[in-house]
Motif scaffolding. Structure first.
Motif, PDB file in Angstrom:
ATOM      1  N   SER A 204       0.828  -1.207   0.000  1.00 33.96           N
ATOM      2  CA  SER A 204       0.000   0.000   0.000  1.00 33.96           C
ATOM      3  C   SER A 204       0.867   1.263   0.000  1.00 33.96           C
ATOM      4  O   SER A 204       0.507   2.264  -0.617  1.00 33.96           O
ATOM      5  CB  SER A 204      -0.965  -0.009   1.190  1.00 33.96           C
ATOM      6  OG  SER A 204      -0.249  -0.074   2.396  1.00 33.96           O
TER       7      SER A 204
ATOM      8  N   VAL B 104      -7.661   9.971  -7.698  1.00 36.04           N
ATOM      9  CA  VAL B 104      -8.734   9.395  -6.896  1.00 36.04           C
ATOM     10  C   VAL B 104      -9.541   8.385  -7.707  1.00 36.04           C
ATOM     11  O   VAL B 104      -9.949   7.344  -7.185  1.00 36.04           O
ATOM     12  CB  VAL B 104      -9.651  10.517  -6.359  1.00 36.04           C
ATOM     13  CG1 VAL B 104     -10.867   9.945  -5.672  1.00 36.04           C
ATOM     14  CG2 VAL B 104      -8.878  11.414  -5.416  1.00 36.04           C
ATOM     15  N   GLY B 105      -9.754   8.654  -8.966  1.00 34.52           N
ATOM     16  CA  GLY B 105     -10.639   7.832  -9.777  1.00 34.52           C
ATOM     17  C   GLY B 105     -10.095   6.465 -10.120  1.00 34.52           C
ATOM     18  O   GLY B 105     -10.851   5.486 -10.149  1.00 34.52           O
TER      19      GLY B 105
ATOM     20  N   PRO C 235      -8.037   4.292  -8.418  1.00 30.07           N
ATOM     21  CA  PRO C 235      -8.241   3.270  -7.385  1.00 30.07           C
ATOM     22  C   PRO C 235      -9.716   2.936  -7.153  1.00 30.07           C
ATOM     23  O   PRO C 235     -10.060   1.787  -6.893  1.00 30.07           O
ATOM     24  CB  PRO C 235      -7.634   3.884  -6.120  1.00 30.07           C
ATOM     25  CG  PRO C 235      -6.712   4.928  -6.590  1.00 30.07           C
ATOM     26  CD  PRO C 235      -7.275   5.423  -7.883  1.00 30.07           C
ATOM     27  N   VAL C 236     -10.602   3.931  -7.269  1.00 25.96           N
ATOM     28  CA  VAL C 236     -12.031   3.678  -7.076  1.00 25.96           C
ATOM     29  C   VAL C 236     -12.547   2.755  -8.178  1.00 25.96           C
ATOM     30  O   VAL C 236     -13.275   1.787  -7.903  1.00 25.96           O
ATOM     31  CB  VAL C 236     -12.816   5.010  -7.050  1.00 25.96           C
ATOM     32  CG1 VAL C 236     -14.306   4.762  -7.139  1.00 25.96           C
ATOM     33  CG2 VAL C 236     -12.478   5.788  -5.793  1.00 25.96           C
ATOM     34  N   ILE C 237     -12.176   3.006  -9.404  1.00 26.22           N
ATOM     35  CA  ILE C 237     -12.604   2.158 -10.511  1.00 26.22           C
ATOM     36  C   ILE C 237     -12.038   0.747 -10.353  1.00 26.22           C
ATOM     37  O   ILE C 237     -12.736  -0.248 -10.584  1.00 26.22           O
ATOM     38  CB  ILE C 237     -12.204   2.775 -11.861  1.00 26.22           C
ATOM     39  CG1 ILE C 237     -13.023   4.039 -12.112  1.00 26.22           C
ATOM     40  CG2 ILE C 237     -12.369   1.789 -13.006  1.00 26.22           C
ATOM     41  CD1 ILE C 237     -12.570   4.852 -13.291  1.00 26.22           C
TER      42      ILE C 237
ATOM     43  N   TYR D 127     -11.314  -0.754  -7.546  1.00 24.94           N
ATOM     44  CA  TYR D 127     -12.054  -1.400  -6.463  1.00 24.94           C
ATOM     45  C   TYR D 127     -13.425  -1.856  -6.950  1.00 24.94           C
ATOM     46  O   TYR D 127     -13.865  -2.964  -6.639  1.00 24.94           O
ATOM     47  CB  TYR D 127     -12.207  -0.440  -5.280  1.00 24.94           C
ATOM     48  CG  TYR D 127     -12.995  -1.025  -4.141  1.00 24.94           C
ATOM     49  CD1 TYR D 127     -12.417  -1.939  -3.275  1.00 24.94           C
ATOM     50  CD2 TYR D 127     -14.316  -0.660  -3.922  1.00 24.94           C
ATOM     51  CE1 TYR D 127     -13.138  -2.489  -2.228  1.00 24.94           C
ATOM     52  CE2 TYR D 127     -15.047  -1.208  -2.883  1.00 24.94           C
ATOM     53  CZ  TYR D 127     -14.446  -2.114  -2.033  1.00 24.94           C
ATOM     54  OH  TYR D 127     -15.181  -2.649  -1.006  1.00 24.94           O
ATOM     55  N   LEU D 128     -14.094  -1.028  -7.734  1.00 29.22           N
ATOM     56  CA  LEU D 128     -15.420  -1.382  -8.219  1.00 29.22           C
ATOM     57  C   LEU D 128     -15.377  -2.533  -9.232  1.00 29.22           C
ATOM     58  O   LEU D 128     -16.378  -3.220  -9.426  1.00 29.22           O
ATOM     59  CB  LEU D 128     -16.097  -0.162  -8.840  1.00 29.22           C
ATOM     60  CG  LEU D 128     -16.465   0.935  -7.846  1.00 29.22           C
ATOM     61  CD1 LEU D 128     -17.021   2.152  -8.584  1.00 29.22           C
ATOM     62  CD2 LEU D 128     -17.455   0.436  -6.807  1.00 29.22           C
TER      63      LEU D 128
ATOM     64  N   ARG E  30     -13.744  -8.153  -2.844  1.00 27.13           N
ATOM     65  CA  ARG E  30     -13.915  -6.966  -2.003  1.00 27.13           C
ATOM     66  C   ARG E  30     -13.940  -7.348  -0.534  1.00 27.13           C
ATOM     67  O   ARG E  30     -13.333  -6.677   0.303  1.00 27.13           O
ATOM     68  CB  ARG E  30     -15.199  -6.229  -2.357  1.00 27.13           C
ATOM     69  CG  ARG E  30     -15.161  -5.549  -3.695  1.00 27.13           C
ATOM     70  CD  ARG E  30     -16.451  -4.823  -3.945  1.00 27.13           C
ATOM     71  NE  ARG E  30     -16.552  -4.453  -5.352  1.00 27.13           N
ATOM     72  CZ  ARG E  30     -17.630  -3.982  -5.911  1.00 27.13           C
ATOM     73  NH1 ARG E  30     -18.725  -3.811  -5.207  1.00 27.13           N
ATOM     74  NH2 ARG E  30     -17.642  -3.671  -7.186  1.00 27.13           N
TER      75      ARG E  30
ATOM     76  N   ARG F 213     -11.257  -6.096   2.312  1.00 23.45           N
ATOM     77  CA  ARG F 213     -11.642  -5.405   3.550  1.00 23.45           C
ATOM     78  C   ARG F 213     -11.163  -6.170   4.775  1.00 23.45           C
ATOM     79  O   ARG F 213     -10.708  -5.577   5.744  1.00 23.45           O
ATOM     80  CB  ARG F 213     -13.154  -5.216   3.596  1.00 23.45           C
ATOM     81  CG  ARG F 213     -13.652  -4.129   2.683  1.00 23.45           C
ATOM     82  CD  ARG F 213     -15.090  -3.757   2.982  1.00 23.45           C
ATOM     83  NE  ARG F 213     -16.001  -4.887   2.924  1.00 23.45           N
ATOM     84  CZ  ARG F 213     -16.742  -5.206   1.872  1.00 23.45           C
ATOM     85  NH1 ARG F 213     -16.664  -4.477   0.769  1.00 23.45           N
ATOM     86  NH2 ARG F 213     -17.555  -6.248   1.894  1.00 23.45           N
TER      87      ARG F 213
END
Length: 60
Positions: A4, A32-33, A35-37, A39-40, A47, A51
């Motif tokens: 990480s 920002v976008g 890592p969000v994409i 993850y999704l 997921r 977590r």
């Protein structure tokens, strides 16, 4: 160095390199976008595993 931390350093370097070319707000959106994409795009089992691992590392 943890994975990480390597990812965080890589993200900062990418944002600094992109900033002069595409501007501050767009480079922030990329920072920002992406890592969000990513993850999704994971399936629900991946997921949950991600977590669970993250929570275990926080307790160390």
């Amino acid at each position: 160095m943890s994975n990480s931390a390597k990812i965080a350093i890589g993200g900062v370097v990418a944002a600094v390199i992109l900033m002069p070319f595409i501007g501050f707000w767009l480079s922030l959106l990329v920072l920002v976008g992406v890592p969000v994409i990513a993850y999704l795009m994971l399936d629900p089992g991946q997921r949950r595993r991600l977590r669970r691992v993250t929570r275990k590392e926080i307790g160390r």
